[in-house]
Design a protein around this motif. Structure first.
Motif, PDB file in Angstrom:
ATOM      1  N   MET B  91      -7.261  12.500  -3.106  1.00  0.00           N
ATOM      2  CA  MET B  91      -7.318  11.504  -2.022  1.00  0.00           C
ATOM      3  C   MET B  91      -8.712  10.876  -1.893  1.00  0.00           C
ATOM      4  O   MET B  91      -8.855   9.797  -1.323  1.00  0.00           O
ATOM      5  N   GLN B  92      -9.745  11.564  -2.412  1.00  0.00           N
ATOM      6  CA  GLN B  92     -11.106  11.004  -2.359  1.00  0.00           C
ATOM      7  C   GLN B  92     -11.329   9.955  -3.437  1.00  0.00           C
ATOM      8  O   GLN B  92     -12.319   9.228  -3.408  1.00  0.00           O
ATOM      9  N   THR B  96      -8.901   4.695   1.026  1.00  0.00           N
ATOM     10  CA  THR B  96      -7.921   4.917   2.098  1.00  0.00           C
ATOM     11  C   THR B  96      -8.458   4.570   3.484  1.00  0.00           C
ATOM     12  O   THR B  96      -7.741   4.697   4.468  1.00  0.00           O
ATOM     13  N   ASN B  97      -9.714   4.179   3.558  1.00  0.00           N
ATOM     14  CA  ASN B  97     -10.272   3.791   4.869  1.00  0.00           C
ATOM     15  C   ASN B  97     -11.267   2.643   4.647  1.00  0.00           C
ATOM     16  O   ASN B  97     -11.622   2.341   3.501  1.00  0.00           O
ATOM     17  N   THR B 100     -14.218   3.449   2.199  1.00  0.00           N
ATOM     18  CA  THR B 100     -13.931   3.608   0.768  1.00  0.00           C
ATOM     19  C   THR B 100     -13.285   2.342   0.180  1.00  0.00           C
ATOM     20  O   THR B 100     -13.449   2.063  -1.003  1.00  0.00           O
ATOM     21  N   ALA B 169      -4.075   0.156  -3.838  1.00  0.00           N
ATOM     22  CA  ALA B 169      -4.589   0.382  -2.477  1.00  0.00           C
ATOM     23  C   ALA B 169      -5.496  -0.778  -2.071  1.00  0.00           C
ATOM     24  O   ALA B 169      -5.555  -1.169  -0.904  1.00  0.00           O
ATOM     25  N   LYS B 173      -2.949  -3.426   0.482  1.00  0.00           N
ATOM     26  CA  LYS B 173      -3.383  -2.474   1.514  1.00  0.00           C
ATOM     27  C   LYS B 173      -2.257  -2.014   2.427  1.00  0.00           C
ATOM     28  O   LYS B 173      -2.183  -0.849   2.799  1.00  0.00           O
ATOM     29  N   ASN B 177      -0.713   2.354   1.741  1.00  0.00           N
ATOM     30  CA  ASN B 177      -1.642   2.948   2.705  1.00  0.00           C
ATOM     31  C   ASN B 177      -1.802   4.452   2.462  1.00  0.00           C
ATOM     32  O   ASN B 177      -1.199   5.019   1.559  1.00  0.00           O
ATOM     33  N   GLN B 178      -2.633   5.062   3.289  1.00  0.00           N
ATOM     34  CA  GLN B 178      -2.976   6.476   3.101  1.00  0.00           C
ATOM     35  C   GLN B 178      -1.738   7.389   3.025  1.00  0.00           C
ATOM     36  O   GLN B 178      -1.672   8.270   2.164  1.00  0.00           O
ATOM     37  N   GLU B 179      -0.766   7.162   3.903  1.00  0.00           N
ATOM     38  CA  GLU B 179       0.440   8.007   3.933  1.00  0.00           C
ATOM     39  C   GLU B 179       1.233   7.882   2.631  1.00  0.00           C
ATOM     40  O   GLU B 179       1.688   8.865   2.061  1.00  0.00           O
ATOM     41  N   TYR B 182      -0.600   9.546  -0.267  1.00  0.00           N
ATOM     42  CA  TYR B 182      -0.481  11.002  -0.175  1.00  0.00           C
ATOM     43  C   TYR B 182       0.904  11.453  -0.643  1.00  0.00           C
ATOM     44  O   TYR B 182       1.040  12.395  -1.422  1.00  0.00           O
TER      45      TYR B 182
END
Lengths: 197, 197
Positions: B91-92, B96-97, B100, B169, B173, B177-179, B182
């Protein structure tokens, strides 16, 4: 109507001239003036076909997509076993020879440029996502896919895989060559396909 | 030696100013003059830290990599079950934000620029490939992986997946997204992990 045919042919030649300029000089060099020079036209003659730089660039980028689509359609009409056809189609979506590497390079350069210019062009960004959706759904209908898969996430996974491979084929040409890409796609598909039909 | 600490801190501040300029204006705007202005320094003061534009940009890009590496190292020292740690590390590697996403945007813009400028910078292009190699090999040693996998191709597949997801991503966007990211990573890892440890 030969006049119209010539007109379209000339537009394609100008678009191809713009690719050569982008490949050599990047987007900074892709001025209407430089493209006219590369195409062997006067500025006035070029303006007859494209009245603005954005209009020319949009056409040039759509032509990249169109060429990939044409290659895929040529495969799709062939009489091939489904698994062979799917592999051949995937191989068209990643750069594996000088021609498709140049297309990808032009596309990559343009996308990066367009983001900062806030150019609002009608470009089919998600065409490959739609293509992957079609491909995975066809495999599902043909009962090629294992039963325990999540179709929605398999589309997303194949989409990410194809674009990741495309980027690596561009950035790491020697390692990520045609053989390696083919091997990876076969491996991935074998992990989601049923063993025997 | 507070002098040296200040020197490094100032270099970082200048690099961060160059990111802001790239985000707002693209690489065309990333001149030494504009970066000095953004950093609130005179041109002479900036030249004290970086004598050429290339030197400054190389430092700024290395700082992007360094920040990602730092985030990963912070996770690696934690006491976490291996599967959780691997997911957190993946995830890094994708944006995701806002922070980043900005890093990724700067990186993407720079890579595209550097290709056409034939800038010969010592940038760790394949750092993520090395990271994926380490990750898959660790999973193998921890006996987390299914027996029938080809380790070499699993490294290649994860590498392509991570970079494909990173691009999506950035470009899409809302959907990616992050969800969603993941969910996709969990799905992929579950397809290569043994059921229970």
């Amino acid at each position: 109507m030969p006049k119209i045919v010539d007109h379209n042919l000339r537009k394609k030649q100008i678009a191809e001239a713009s690719w050569r300029v982008i490949l050599e000089q990047g987007m900074e060099g892709a001025t209407v003036r430089n493209i006219a020079k590369e195409a062997g036209l006067s500025l006035g003659a070029l303006r007859h076909y494209f009245s603005t730089q954005d209009e020319l660039l949009e056409f040039a980028m759509k032509l990249v997509m169109e060429r990939a689509t044409d290659r895929i359609e040529k495969i799709a009409v062939k009489e091939l076993p489904p698994k062979d056809m799917i592999l051949k189609i995937l191989m068209q979506l990643v750069p594996t020879n000088p021609e498709t590497l140049a297309e990808m390079e032009v596309w990559f350069t343009f996308i990066s440029y367009a983001r900062h210019k806030q150019v609002n062009m009608d470009l089919p960004h998600d065409r490959i996502y739609q293509g992957m959706t079609k491909l995975i759904r066809s495999m599902d209908q043909l009962k090629l896919l294992r039963k325990d898969l999540n179709i929605d996430l398999e589309i997303e996974r194949l989409y990410a895989l194809v674009d990741g491979v495309a980027i690596h084929a561009l950035m790491e040409k020697e390692r990520m060559n045609q053989e390696r890409i083919y091997e990876l796609f076969v491996y991935h598909l074998n992990s989601i396909w049923v063993e025997e039909q």
